[in-house]
Design an enzyme around this catalytic site. Structure first.
Site, PDB file in Angstrom:
ATOM      1  N   CYS A 179      68.700  36.503  40.162  1.00 48.79           N
ATOM      2  CA  CYS A 179      69.432  37.235  39.132  1.00 48.79           C
ATOM      3  C   CYS A 179      70.275  38.351  39.764  1.00 48.79           C
ATOM      4  O   CYS A 179      71.213  38.046  40.479  1.00 48.79           O
ATOM      5  CB  CYS A 179      68.450  37.743  38.065  1.00 48.79           C
ATOM      6  SG  CYS A 179      69.285  38.240  36.559  1.00 48.79           S
ATOM      7  N   HIS A 205      65.120  32.819  36.499  1.00 43.02           N
ATOM      8  CA  HIS A 205      63.899  33.497  36.970  1.00 43.02           C
ATOM      9  C   HIS A 205      62.751  32.507  37.201  1.00 43.02           C
ATOM     10  O   HIS A 205      62.000  32.206  36.263  1.00 43.02           O
ATOM     11  CB  HIS A 205      63.463  34.550  35.940  1.00 43.02           C
ATOM     12  CG  HIS A 205      64.382  35.725  35.900  1.00 43.02           C
ATOM     13  ND1 HIS A 205      64.205  36.832  36.689  1.00 43.02           N
ATOM     14  CD2 HIS A 205      65.514  35.939  35.183  1.00 43.02           C
ATOM     15  CE1 HIS A 205      65.184  37.706  36.457  1.00 43.02           C
ATOM     16  NE2 HIS A 205      65.988  37.180  35.535  1.00 43.02           N
ATOM     17  N   GLU A 245      60.011  32.983  38.605  1.00 47.95           N
ATOM     18  CA  GLU A 245      58.698  33.649  38.569  1.00 47.95           C
ATOM     19  C   GLU A 245      58.083  33.673  37.167  1.00 47.95           C
ATOM     20  O   GLU A 245      56.895  33.913  37.005  1.00 47.95           O
ATOM     21  CB  GLU A 245      58.821  35.092  39.118  1.00 47.95           C
ATOM     22  CG  GLU A 245      59.601  36.090  38.260  1.00 47.95           C
ATOM     23  CD  GLU A 245      61.123  36.011  38.397  1.00 47.95           C
ATOM     24  OE1 GLU A 245      61.620  34.998  38.918  1.00 47.95           O
ATOM     25  OE2 GLU A 245      61.813  36.951  37.973  1.00 47.95           O
ATOM     26  N   SER A 295      32.792  53.353  38.462  1.00 45.45           N
ATOM     27  CA  SER A 295      33.071  53.614  37.040  1.00 45.45           C
ATOM     28  C   SER A 295      32.433  52.563  36.147  1.00 45.45           C
ATOM     29  O   SER A 295      32.331  52.753  34.943  1.00 45.45           O
ATOM     30  CB  SER A 295      34.578  53.589  36.818  1.00 45.45           C
ATOM     31  OG  SER A 295      35.039  52.262  36.973  1.00 45.45           O
ATOM     32  N   GLY A 296      32.036  51.437  36.730  1.00 48.94           N
ATOM     33  CA  GLY A 296      31.529  50.342  35.899  1.00 48.94           C
ATOM     34  C   GLY A 296      32.573  49.241  35.771  1.00 48.94           C
ATOM     35  O   GLY A 296      32.271  48.138  35.348  1.00 48.94           O
ATOM     36  N   VAL A 344      35.743  46.631  37.244  1.00 47.02           N
ATOM     37  CA  VAL A 344      35.742  45.615  38.306  1.00 47.02           C
ATOM     38  C   VAL A 344      36.115  46.232  39.662  1.00 47.02           C
ATOM     39  O   VAL A 344      35.456  45.977  40.672  1.00 47.02           O
ATOM     40  CB  VAL A 344      36.749  44.482  37.956  1.00 47.02           C
ATOM     41  CG1 VAL A 344      36.824  43.451  39.065  1.00 47.02           C
ATOM     42  CG2 VAL A 344      36.365  43.824  36.647  1.00 47.02           C
ATOM     43  N   SER A 396      36.062  49.336  41.144  1.00 45.95           N
ATOM     44  CA  SER A 396      35.138  50.157  41.931  1.00 45.95           C
ATOM     45  C   SER A 396      33.872  49.371  42.277  1.00 45.95           C
ATOM     46  O   SER A 396      33.289  49.570  43.343  1.00 45.95           O
ATOM     47  CB  SER A 396      34.811  51.462  41.215  1.00 45.95           C
ATOM     48  OG  SER A 396      34.227  51.219  39.958  1.00 45.95           O
TER      49      SER A 396
END
Ligand code: XMP
Length: 515
Positions: free
Chosen positions: A80, A166, A168, A220-221, A223, A225
C-alpha cells in the site's frame, strides 16, 4: 537467525504484517519507517517489508525513506503506502482518488512474478487506499491490476516488489501464501523462528545476565507474568527465584489458588502470596469515580509492593518484567523515529521498577514476543492450556467491573456470577472462540418477583467480544438459547441478581471494559 525488517509508516496493520511473517517461521523486527540503514543492525536481514500509512506520499506528513533501501542487497516489498512510496521515490506517479478503493477486489495478472507463484489469476485481494499509482517507477513492470488500478509491480533488477492490497489482512485470499512467497522464495529466509528454539535462547540469556544473583518477579495472575515465572524457574535454580503475588481482593474466583498451583507445579520455592484485600477494599470504600478507583488501586499496589519487597531483604537482585513486543513500541498511532518510544507500561511508574531500571537490573524475557507467541512459549514450558488460554484481565480487576462504589459483598456477587458465566462458556465449547468474556455489576436495582414477593435485585451485564488485540472488538454472536440458559443459571444461583442483560456494543464506540 534470518530476519525480515518491517518498516513502520504508521499503518494500522503494521504489527499484523510482522505477526504473519512470524507465523511463517521467520523472525521480524519492526523499525521506524524513516530509519537510516546505517543505524540498523543488518545482520541476518534477508528482506524488508514497507508497511501502509494513514498519510499520503504527496503530503509533508508522509514519512520519507532512506534511498539506500532501494539499492540494498536484499529484496524489498512495499505494501500500500510502501508501494506508493517506492513508486514516488523511483520517478512514478501517485494520485489521490476521488473515491477510496475499499474492500474486496479481484486481481488480474499481467505478468508472471515469483510473488504470485501458485496463486490463481483473479484471486480476491483486500484493498484500502485513498491514493493510487497512476504510473510505475523507473524499471518497474506491471504485474497485476484490480478493476481500475495498478495492484502490483516489480523492478526485477533491484528486487523491488510492490502491492497495493493488504495480504496481512484475513479477508485477503492467499494473503499468507503471498507473504510466504516473498519471505521464503524471493528473500530466501530460512524459517528458523519457533518457540522451542526461543526457549533455549532466552534461558541461556537469562543465565548469562543474572548469574548467581536473585531475581524478583511480581505475578499478576495473567498469562504474561506467569509465563515469565515459569521461564525463570526453568532457567535458574529455584533458590534464586523470588515470586510475589498480591491478592487485591479484586481477583476472580479461585484465581489466587490456581496461580499458586501452577507456580508450585513448576517448582517455585520462594512464592509469597500476600493477602492485601483488606488494604485495597478499605482504601476503595465509598469511592465511585472510575479514575479515582484506578488511582487508589495503582498507589496501593506500589505501597504494598514496596513494603513486602523490603521484607525480602534481597540485595543486588534483578527484577523480571512481563513486557511484550507490543509494549515496547508505539505502533499505529504516531509515525517515524520520534513516535517509537517505550510505552508507559502500567508499572513503569513504580519506584521499584524505576530504580531497578536505572541500575540496569531489569530483565524482560518476553520483549521480542507477541501475545500468541507467549501462549506458545507457556505451552513449551509445561503450563496447562487452562492457564495459557486465559482471557485477559485488567490490572484493577473487578473494581472496574463493579460500577460505582466497591464493597466486599459486591465483589463476592460478581465473582460468583462471573465464574458461572465463564464456566458455562467452557462447558459449551465457546471459551476459546471468544477473546474476552466477563460480567459487569451495575449500580442499578430493578424489581423482580420470586414466589409471591417483590424483590429488588442487582442488574448484571454479560460482555463477550471477539478481537485480535483488544484495540477493536466485535460482539460475540451467541445463539439465543445459550444466552437464555446462562441467564437463568446465574439468576437461579446468585440470589442477589434479579436481571441479566447482554451488552451488544462493539469497540469503537464502546470500550471493552465498562469503566
Ligand atoms: P478497553 O476497556 O480499553 O480495554 O477497551 C482493552 C483491553 O485492556 C484491558 N484493560 C486493562 N488492562 N489495566 C490493565 O492491565 C487496566 O487498567 C485496563 N483497562 C482495560 C481490558 O480488559 C481489555 O482487554
Amino acid at each position: 537467525m534470518d530476519k525480515i525488517l518491517i518498516f513502520d509508516f504508521g499503518g494500522q496493520t503494521c504489527q499484523l504484517i510482522s505477526r504473519r511473517v512470524r507465523e511463517i517461521g521467520v523472525y521480524t523486527e519492526v523499525v521506524p519507517g524513516d530509519s537510516m540503514l546505517s543505524e540498523l543492525s543488518l545482520e541476518g536481514v534477508k528482506g524488508v517489508i514497507m508497511s501502509g500509512s494513514p498519510e499520503s506520499v504527496n503530503s509533508l506528513a508522509g514519512l520519507k525513506v532512506d534511498p539506500a533501501l532501494y539499492d540494498a542487497h536484499f529484496p524489498v516489498l512495499g505494501i500500500c503506502y510502501g508501494f506508493q512510496r517506492m513508486t514516488h521515490d523511483t520517478g512514478g506517479e501517485v494520485k489521490s482518488l476521488d473515491k477510496r478503493e475499499f474492500g474486496r477486489a479481484p486481481v488480474t495478472f499481467r505478468k508472471e512474478c515469483r510473488l504470485f507463484q501458485n496463486i490463481p489469476d483473479g484471486f480476491t485481494s483486500w484493498m484500502s487506499h485513498g491514493d493510487s499509482i497512476s504510473s510505475l517507477g523507473a524499471g518497474f513492470s506491471l504485474v497485476g491490476e484490480s478493476l481500475h488500478h495498478i495492484a502490483a509491480g516489480v523492478q526485477e533488477e533491484k528486487q523491488l516488489y510492490g502491492i497495493q492490497f493488504h495480504p496481512e489482512v484475513s479477508h485477503c485470499d492467499y494473503g499468507n501464501e503471498i507473504l510466504k512467497n516473498f519471505v521464503i522464495e524471493v528473500c530466501g529466509a530460512r524459517p528458523e523462528w519457533n518457540m522451542e528454539r526461543y526457549l533455549q535462547q532466552v534461558m541461556a540469556d537469562i543465565q548469562a545476565t543474572v548469574k548467581e544473583r536473585p531475581v524478583l518477579l511480581l505475578i499478576s495472575g495473567g498469562v504474561d507474568s506467569t509465563v515469565v515465572g515459569g521461564l525463570l524457574l526453568k532457567a535458574l535454580p529455584s533458590d534464586q527465584v523470588y515470586l510475589m503475588y498480591i491478592d487485591t481482593g479484586l481477583m476472580r474466583k479461585n484465581e489466587t489458588e490456581e496461580v499458586e498451583g501452577y507456580l508450585q507445579s513448576l517448582g517455585a520455592k520462594h512464592l509469597k502470596i500476600i493477602d492485601a484485600s483488606a488494604d485495597f477494599l478499605t482504601a476503595l470504600l465509598e469511592v465511585a469515580d472510575p479514575e479515582e478507583k484506578r488511582r487508589i488501586i495503582g498507589d496501593m499496589f506500589i505501597s504494598v509492593q514496596e513494603r513486602e519487597v523490603a521484607k525480602l531483604k534481597l540485595t543486588n537482585s534483578f527484577l523480571a518484567q512481563g513486557t511484550l513486543y507490543t509494549d515496547m513500541i508505539e505502533s499505529g498511532k504516531g509515525v517515524g523515529k520520534k513516535a517509537h518510544v517505550i510505552k508507559s507500561h502500567h508499572n513503569v511508574r513504580s519506584p521499584l521498577v524505576e530504580s531497578k531500571r536505572d541500575a540496569g537490573l531489569v530483565i524482560e524475557p518476553l520483549q521480542y514476543l507477541y501475545k500468541d507467541e507467549v501462549r506458545e512459549l507457556g505451552r513449551n514450558i509445561g503450563l496447562p492450556e487452562t492457564m495459557v488460554g486465559r482471557h485477559p484481565f485488567p490490572g484493577p480487576g473487578l473494581a472496574v467491573r463493579i460500577l460505582g462504589d466497591v464493597t466486599v459483598e459486591k465483589c463476592d456477587i460478581l465473582r460468583e456470577a462471573d465464574y458461572i458465566f465463564v464456566n458455562e462458556l467452557k462447558n459449551r465449547g465457546l471459551y476459546d472462540k471468544i477473546w474476552q468474556a466477563f460480567c459487569v455489576l451495575l449500580p442499578v436495582r430493578s424489581v423482580g418477583v420470586t414466589g409471591d414477593a417483590r424483590e429488588y435485585g442487582y442488574v448484571l451485564a454479560l460482555r463477550a467480544i471477539t478481537s485480535r488485540d483488544g484495540m477493536t472488538a466485535d460482539v460475540y454472536p451467541f445463539e439465543t438459547r445459550d444466552l437464555l440458559e446462562i441467564s437463568s443459571l446465574i439468576t437461579n444461583s446468585v440470589r442477589q441478581i434479579g436481571r441479566v442483560v447482554y451488552d451488544i456494543s462493539s469497540k469503537p464506540p464502546a470500550t471493552i471494559e465498562w469503566e
